[in-house]
Design a protein around this motif. Structure first.
Motif, short mmCIF file in Angstrom:
data_model
loop_
_atom_site.label_atom_id
_atom_site.label_comp_id
_atom_site.label_asym_id
_atom_site.label_seq_id
_atom_site.Cartn_x
_atom_site.Cartn_y
_atom_site.Cartn_z
N THR B 38 0.80 -1.23 0.00
CA THR B 38 0.00 0.00 0.00
C THR B 38 0.84 1.28 0.00
N ALA B 122 -2.74 1.95 6.19
CA ALA B 122 -3.18 1.51 4.87
C ALA B 122 -3.09 -0.01 4.84
N ASP B 123 -3.94 -0.61 5.66
CA ASP B 123 -4.10 -2.06 5.70
C ASP B 123 -5.36 -2.29 6.52
N SER B 124 -6.24 -3.13 6.00
CA SER B 124 -7.56 -3.25 6.62
C SER B 124 -7.51 -3.81 8.04
N THR B 137 -7.98 2.07 12.73
CA THR B 137 -8.80 1.64 11.61
C THR B 137 -8.01 1.64 10.31
N GLY B 138 -8.46 0.81 9.38
CA GLY B 138 -7.81 0.72 8.07
C GLY B 138 -8.32 1.80 7.13
N VAL B 139 -7.41 2.29 6.32
CA VAL B 139 -7.75 3.30 5.30
C VAL B 139 -7.00 2.91 4.02
N GLY B 140 -7.13 3.74 2.98
CA GLY B 140 -6.42 3.46 1.74
C GLY B 140 -5.12 4.23 1.65
#
Lengths: 168, 420
Positions: B38, B122-124, B137-140
């Protein structure tokens, strides 16, 4: 802006591993990602999708991994938008951040069949199923997100905030 | 009206007295995380704006764990791009192969995430750190780039659903079974956009490792995060681990929850999630005859020392079935070393299992254990989607480490009780 194309219809819980399998994540080249988009559940999609077409799916579209490669692959495949009953939260962010339009429209999804000709008018917030002659309202973009769009996207918005705080 | 754990941590990081579900906030991050898959997109986005330096070189963690040790030339290029960026920016928390671990096990173990923190990655599976009473929390990748620029993230304050655990789990039941049972009950979008907040007298029976597993799989119910209250177990883990001070956040008595789910731990059996969704969980006694080709023990979900001990308690003195390949991935270098010191590595290798260096590899079908067409695996990982571990016509069954080890011996999905 009016988006127009045919529907590619899928079920519930389409996950990011099928949108773009992890074996292709050794690149972030959009054109290459697009060639493998959806291939584990639909061998036809990447080869036959026409510019402007829509992905139409059930609930929880984009669940699973946080890979931004998923909306990038869909966008680069030529699809104009995704219409679903609901979206997984990270996919929702990523679609917005990468400029892939997505619309939650449960009733429309139920009544769309694969191959239906659809038109989305982003200005007045309407979705028309031209094959079936039906029209639906779609939810407008939330105000905060409109602000981000007006600033030229999330990155430019954050860069401006940084400048305010620490100077150029 | 009071606030939930998540609301309190978000309010604190947004500089507000109070936040409410549905509100959009800009929050300060204590740590932003990226990996070798990511980060390249985030680095490209960061560079596209011509900004010279990241907001704080101590508050970014870059961990090459997905396709490392490099699986092919292009993965090597991606890993190098992240390494070069880390060097150029002087990123303090970059972890090279040989000193690394799977991000979500490594960062809390290293004391880089502490109770009360707000962490995005950047990892779910960034939601793992909720186990520490932190919000994560995960983001992009674009969100990661934005956080690297400004040190902030935009978040919608989620509603919180309260999950009340009672009783004590029986034999062979672990954290994995609790979360698989919950996902099986509410579905893969059962907590969509929500926070899963744990409570109840059953918490006392949950060691830290189980809590990490449970928070880790919040995303598999569609949740934004999965968060545990701070208690003696948290304190024992957190004390003395970090140079940073932690904050103890407590939910208000009159906090508002969108719903409540009760789980009687005493009534649970070990669970197995059938293909191709984590919600397809069944009690082990109702699995039937499912022959297998591969067993994977590891991942950010179940690659901790406690997980390896659990697998070894079943495997000790036994052999992996002739038709099965068993692969074991300690989640970090430290855990790898500990497994050697305790003799766990020896038990695995003597049983005929491969004992590997840390990597996410097989969990996401990256490398180090890809399945062929028609093959079946039992894995302690987190997802069993179509094609997740290899061929689109292969299958993954999710289970806890003890059940995975028993299945490796039996050559089919089975219970530790069948061989002991």
């Amino acid at each position: 802006m009016v988006l127009k194309g045919r529907a590619w219809k899928y079920g519930d819980d389409v996950d990011t591993d099928v949108i773009i399998p992890a074996r292709y994540l050794n690149t972030s080249d959009p054109a290459e990602l697009a060639r493998h988009c959806m291939e584990d559940i639909d061998r036809e999609y990447a080869a036959r999708v026409a510019p402007g077409d829509f992905l139409v799916a059930g609930k929880n579209f984009g669940c699973g991994s946080s890979r931004e490669h998923a909306p990038i692959a869909i966008k680069a495949s030529g699809a104009s938008a995704v219409i679903a009953r609901s979206f997984a939260r990270i996919f929702y962010r990523n679609a917005f951040n990468t400029g892939l339009p997505i619309f939650e429209a449960p009733r429309a999804v139920d009544e769309i069949d694969a191959g239906d000709l659809l038109a989305v008018d982003m200005r007045n917030g309407s979705l028309r199923n031209e094959t079936k002659g039906r029209e639906y309202g779609i939810a407008p973009i939330p105000p905060f997100m409109q602000e981000l769009v007006a600033a030229g996207g999330l990155l430019r918005y954050m860069a401006a905030r940084r400048k305010e705080r620490v100077g150029p | 009206m009071g606030m939930t754990l998540t609301e309190k941590i978000l309010a604190r990081h947004a500089g507000k007295e109070k936040v409410e579900p549905g509100e959009l906030i800009l929050a300060r991050v204590d740590l932003a995380l990226g990996n070798d898959v990511t980060s390249p997109l985030a680095i490209q986005a960061f560079r596209s704006l011509g900004i010279g330096e990241v907001f704080d070189r101590e508050k970014i963690a870059l961990v090459p764990d997905h396709f490392t040790p490099n699986k092919d030339i292009r993965s090597a290029d991606q890993a190098r791009m992240m390494r070069d960026f880390a060097r150029e920016q002087g990123i303090v928390n970059y972890f090279e192969v040989g000193r690394m671990g799977i991000e979500h096990v490594l960062l809390p173990d290293e004391g880089l995430v502490v109770p009360g923190d707000l962490v995005i990655g950047a990892d779910s599976h960034t939601c793992t750190y909720g186990a520490l009473c932190a919000f994560s929390t995960g983001v992009g990748s674009t969100d990661l780039a934005a956080a690297m620029i400004s040190g902030e993230v935009w978040l919608k304050v989620p509603e919180s659903v309260r999950i009340v655990l009672s009783g004590r789990p029986g034999k062979w039941v672990e954290g994995k079974d609790i979360i698989l049972h919950i996902i099986g009950t509410i579905g893969v979008d059962g907590a969509l956009y929500q926070s899963m907040e744990y409570a109840g007298d059953g918490l006392a029976a949950l060691p830290m490792a189980w809590r990490f597993t449970i928070s880790n799989m919040a995303i598999e119910a569609g949740a934004k995060n999965g968060i545990f209250p701070f208690d003696g177990v948290t304190k024992a883990y957190a004390d003395g681990r970090s140079a940073r001070e932690y904050a103890v956040v407590v939910a208000d008595r009159d906090a508002r929850y969108s719903g409540e789910i009760a789980v009687d731990l005493g009534a649970l059996e070990p669970q197995v999630a059938f293909p191709h969704l984590p919600e397809n969980s069944r009690p082990l006694s109702r699995v039937g005859n499912v022959p297998i080709d591969q067993v994977v023990v590891g991942s950010c979900t179940n690659g901790r020392i406690e997980d390896l001990r659990s697998a070894c308690s079943v495997l000790r003195g036994r052999k992996v079935h002739g038709n099965v390949r068993m692969l074991v991935f300690p989640a970090t270098q430290e855990i790898h070393l500990q497994a050697m010191r305790e003799g766990l590595a020896e038990i695995f290798v003597e049983a005929g299992a491969a004992f590997s260096t840390p990597t996410c590899g097989p969990c996401l079908g990256g490398h180090m254990g890809i399945l062929a067409q028609g093959e079946r695996a039992v894995a302690t990982t987190n997802r069993n989607f179509v094609g997740r571990m290899g061929h689109p016509e292969s299958e993954v069954y999710l289970a806890n480490p003890a059940v995975a080890a028993a299945s490796a011996v039996l050559g089919r999905i089975g219970s530790p009780d069948e061989i002991s």
